[in-house]
Scaffold this motif. Structure first.
Motif, short mmCIF file in Angstrom:
data_model
loop_
_atom_site.label_atom_id
_atom_site.label_comp_id
_atom_site.label_asym_id
_atom_site.label_seq_id
_atom_site.Cartn_x
_atom_site.Cartn_y
_atom_site.Cartn_z
N PHE A 1 -6.79 -0.94 5.77
CA PHE A 1 -6.35 -0.13 4.44
C PHE A 1 -5.94 1.50 4.96
O PHE A 1 -6.75 1.93 5.68
N ARG A 2 -4.85 2.00 4.24
CA ARG A 2 -4.09 3.13 4.85
C ARG A 2 -5.31 4.29 4.37
O ARG A 2 -5.85 4.20 3.50
N GLU A 3 -5.36 5.18 5.50
CA GLU A 3 -6.31 6.20 5.13
C GLU A 3 -5.71 7.16 4.16
O GLU A 3 -6.49 7.61 3.41
N ASP A 4 -4.52 7.57 4.13
CA ASP A 4 -3.91 8.45 3.06
C ASP A 4 -3.91 7.75 1.45
O ASP A 4 -4.32 8.58 0.63
N LEU A 5 -3.93 6.62 1.54
CA LEU A 5 -4.29 5.73 0.19
C LEU A 5 -5.75 5.79 -0.40
O LEU A 5 -5.98 6.01 -1.29
N PHE A 6 -6.52 5.77 0.86
CA PHE A 6 -7.90 5.75 0.42
C PHE A 6 -8.34 7.13 -0.07
O PHE A 6 -9.24 7.15 -1.03
N TYR A 7 -8.07 8.09 0.61
CA TYR A 7 -8.24 9.60 0.02
C TYR A 7 -7.45 9.88 -1.16
O TYR A 7 -8.22 10.78 -2.09
N ASN B 1 3.90 7.62 -15.58
CA ASN B 1 2.97 8.36 -16.21
C ASN B 1 1.57 7.64 -16.43
O ASN B 1 1.50 7.17 -17.76
N VAL B 2 0.84 7.28 -15.47
CA VAL B 2 -0.26 6.57 -15.59
C VAL B 2 -1.39 7.11 -14.93
O VAL B 2 -1.43 7.73 -13.96
N ARG B 3 -2.53 6.76 -15.57
CA ARG B 3 -4.05 7.05 -14.77
C ARG B 3 -4.43 5.98 -14.04
O ARG B 3 -4.37 4.90 -14.82
N VAL B 4 -4.70 5.97 -12.96
CA VAL B 4 -5.28 4.79 -12.14
C VAL B 4 -6.55 4.62 -11.96
O VAL B 4 -7.19 5.64 -11.52
N ILE B 5 -7.21 3.66 -12.05
CA ILE B 5 -8.67 3.39 -11.94
C ILE B 5 -8.64 2.15 -11.12
O ILE B 5 -7.83 1.18 -11.33
N GLN C 1 0.91 -1.14 -0.02
CA GLN C 1 -0.15 -0.03 -0.04
C GLN C 1 0.79 1.48 0.19
O GLN C 1 0.60 2.32 -0.95
N PRO C 2 2.12 1.47 0.92
CA PRO C 2 2.88 2.80 0.66
C PRO C 2 3.49 2.76 -0.58
O PRO C 2 3.54 3.89 -1.17
N LYS C 3 3.72 1.53 -1.33
CA LYS C 3 4.32 1.98 -2.61
C LYS C 3 3.45 2.27 -3.60
O LYS C 3 3.64 2.98 -4.50
N LEU C 4 2.05 1.88 -3.32
CA LEU C 4 1.22 2.25 -4.42
C LEU C 4 0.98 3.91 -4.19
O LEU C 4 0.82 4.62 -5.16
N LEU C 5 0.68 4.29 -2.77
CA LEU C 5 0.69 5.60 -2.63
C LEU C 5 1.54 6.48 -2.92
O LEU C 5 1.44 7.41 -3.53
N ARG C 6 2.91 5.96 -3.00
CA ARG C 6 4.24 6.73 -3.77
C ARG C 6 4.04 7.01 -4.90
O ARG C 6 4.19 8.24 -5.59
N LEU C 7 3.39 6.00 -5.62
CA LEU C 7 3.33 5.88 -7.14
C LEU C 7 2.30 7.07 -7.59
O LEU C 7 2.45 7.75 -8.37
N LEU C 8 0.99 7.05 -6.81
CA LEU C 8 -0.03 7.98 -7.20
C LEU C 8 0.52 9.53 -6.61
O LEU C 8 0.07 10.46 -7.27
N GLN C 9 1.31 9.67 -5.51
CA GLN C 9 1.49 10.89 -5.11
C GLN C 9 2.67 11.42 -5.95
O GLN C 9 2.76 12.79 -6.27
N GLU C 10 3.81 10.72 -6.05
CA GLU C 10 5.06 11.12 -6.65
C GLU C 10 5.47 10.67 -8.02
O GLU C 10 6.30 11.13 -8.64
N GLN C 11 4.25 9.93 -8.63
CA GLN C 11 4.79 9.23 -9.84
C GLN C 11 5.92 8.50 -9.85
O GLN C 11 6.67 8.64 -10.87
N GLU C 12 6.29 7.79 -8.86
CA GLU C 12 7.70 7.28 -8.64
C GLU C 12 7.56 5.73 -7.99
O GLU C 12 6.55 5.56 -7.28
#
Length: 247
Positions: free
Chosen positions: A88-94, A68-72, A44-55
């Protein structure tokens, strides 16, 4: 993690070559994450990093890569409740909860029900080598009356079981699970058991389905089955297709 982000050769047992993950394959496009509620806590934190930092980094690699991806994402779980329960991580949820689309349950889509059942019938006829001609009128009425708490997965499972175990050319109410027909007499019909004249694949599919239905997460199901969660994910994908299985 490897399937999502990729890995480098030697990063784990069986990693015989460098592999690009789904993130890299979706570069410049859309990445669809099904069953996001089942995502292991360590990813989950690795996905959060992808969403926030695109890394992100491939497994076993220390080189940071840009994406550079759009996530659904899709889920049939109540993620807000999972956040409160600490699963489930709260920050990832939001971060995921930007635009939400809620699909109506199957019981409110009566016009779609028969068409979907017919499509599943054709699919499992081909997959199982059967030649069921269709549903009897009584079976169609039973399908229409059911509450379908499991939505499409419950419908898919019911049709598959009827195709595999039904004796006649037409699927009747006796071929459907008792939970759908409301008949206690049908309770033992349609249950796969060792020693029955069915394929090993059908038995494996049924056993995995039952374990997933009885556990809260894929990790718990994998522990019961005594296999790695990644192995269970691959088995579920192979046995049930893209829709997966379970709740």
């Amino acid at each position: 993690e490897s399937e999502l982000f990729g890995h480098v050769k030697g990063s784990f047992t069986g990693a015989l070559k460098d592999t690009w993950g789904k993130v890299a394959m979706a570069e410049g496009g859309t990445l669809f994450l099904d069953e996001i509620g089942e995502l292991p806590s360590e990813i989950q934190p690795k996905l959060l990093r992808l969403l926030q930092e695109q890394e992100y980094e491939r497994l076993g690699e220390h080189k940071t890569r840009r994406a550079n991806v759009r996530v659904i994402a899709a889920t049939n779980r109540d993620l807000a409740a999972a956040v409160k329960e600490g699963r489930f991580r709260e920050d990832l949820f939001y971060r995921l909860n930007v635009i939400t689309l809620e699909l109506p349950p199957l019981r409110r889509r009566t016009r779609d029900l028969q068409r979907l059942a017919d499509n599943y019938l054709k699919f499992f006829n081909r997959q199982c080598g059967r030649n069921k001609r269709g549903f009897s009128e009584e079976a169609r009425q039973a399908l229409a009356r059911s509450e379908w708490k499991g939505n499409l997965r419950e419908l898919r499972n019911a049709v598959e079981r009827a195709v595999v175990l039904g004796a006649g050319e037409w699927i009747g109410p006796e071929d459907l699970p008792a939970a759908i027909t409301g008949s206690g007499a049908a309770a033992d019909h349609g249950e796969l058991e060792p020693g029955m004249n069915v394929s090993l694949k059908a038995l494996e599919r049924e056993h995995i389905r039952r374990i997933i239905d009885r556990t809260d997460t894929l990790e718990e199901a994998a522990a019961v089955l005594e296999i790695d969660p990644a192995t269970l994910y691959r088995k579920r994908k192979r046995l049930f297709g893209r829709e997966g299985n379970g709740r």
